[in-house]
Design an enzyme around this catalytic site. Structure first.
Site, PDB file in Angstrom:
ATOM      1  CG  ASP A  15      -2.076  -0.925   1.142  1.00 20.05           C
ATOM      2  OD1 ASP A  15      -2.096  -1.760   0.210  1.00 20.05           O
ATOM      3  OD2 ASP A  15      -2.976  -0.835   1.998  1.00 20.05           O
ATOM      4  CG  HIS A  63       2.079   0.078   4.491  1.00 20.29           C
ATOM      5  ND1 HIS A  63       1.692  -0.885   5.392  1.00 20.29           N
ATOM      6  CD2 HIS A  63       0.993   0.874   4.293  1.00 20.29           C
ATOM      7  CE1 HIS A  63       0.431  -0.688   5.741  1.00 20.29           C
ATOM      8  NE2 HIS A  63      -0.015   0.371   5.092  1.00 20.29           N
TER       9      HIS A  63
END
Length: 275
Positions: free
Chosen positions: A92, A239
């Site tokens: 992400d 992430h």
């Protein structure tokens, strides 16, 4: 006449002995059975090795894991015997820039792994925009993570539409096609957010395994949560950031040592996506 023939008495004694003598299973039969089962198990394990992973789709009920489709019983048995498992890698909040994305791509390339990159579109500029082509050329999937990474379940309809549709259009302008997967920032969603994403031609995809790297910075912490939470058919949340990039090679090596292969889901049929 009163004397019984000797052969009749012998036959009677043999019959009595046969009836009263306990039955004994020849030892060679259990051994042969065990050997046969071992050979069969080895054949199943070897048959599964070297084959492409089965096809997976997003679990429409949870949207947080994947499920295999068209998987034969022998393949399931082979995976179980060999300890073979599957997980989806997702990143992400990219693109990050400053060489972080390139480092993540290099590690994935080293492990022959592919991932879904959920991009925040206001982070796509003239420099990071070139990465989108690299993502796709190397077999990765680009997903929509909204335009500004806001809490979408708190927005009014117009702003919500701009966050979702605006990001899809930005990605399409650089790749030539709209993204197929959507992930709401922070995992904060609602039926309305999901419906709008689906109306924009996307499937919402969440996760059921979290590396906690959104707030953890120490490598041992990220590794601990990766090991602790990743299970068979998991969608793993990571992430696009320096701390994750630094520990990614070790994390994937650890997962591979536990039997994991990294897969990507295929699109759900329209009727399944609408359920």
């Amino acid at each position: 006449m009163g004397n019984e023939p000797q052969h009749d008495r012998a036959g009677e004694m043999n019959l009595q002995t046969a009836v009263t003598k306990p039955l004994r299973w020849p030892r060679r039969h259990p051994i042969a059975s065990a050997v046969l089962l071992a050979v069969l198990a080895c054949m199943l394990v070897l048959a599964g090795r070297g084959l492409k992973p089965p096809h997976f789709v997003l679990d429409p009920a949870t949207q947080a894991s994947v499920t295999p489709v068209d998987e034969y019983v022998w393949r399931k048995a082979s995976d179980w015997l060999d300890g073979r498992k599957y997980a989806v890698l997702t990143f992400d909040d990219g693109p990050y820039g400053h060489g972080v994305d390139e480092h993540i791509l290099s590690v994935l390339r080293h492990h022959h792994a592919h991932a879904i990159f959920f991009l925040v579109c206001h982070r796509i500029d003239d420099t990071t925009g070139r990465l989108l082509g690299t993502f796709e050329q190397e077999g990765h999937i680009i997903g929509n993570h909204s335009f500004d990474h806001l809490q979408l379940n708190k927005l009014e309809d117009f702003d919500l539409y701009q966050q979702i549709e605006g990001c899809s259009r930005r990605i399409a302008s650089l790749t030539g096609h709209r993204p197929y997967y959507f992930r709401p920032p922070f995992g904060l969603t609602s039926s309305h957010v999901r419906q709008l994403a689906e109306a924009s031609g996307m499937q919402q995809i969440l996760w059921n395994a979290n590396t906690q790297d959104s707030w953890q910075t120490k490598p041992e912490q990220i590794l601990y949560w990766t090991r602790e939470q990743t299970q068979n058919y998991s969608i793993l949340l990571m992430h696009d950031k320096p701390a994750t990039a630094a520990v990614l090679d070790q994390a994937l090596t650890d997962l591979e040592s536990r039997g994991f292969q990294f897969v990507l889901p295929e699109p759900l049929p329209p009727d399944a996506a609408a359920d």
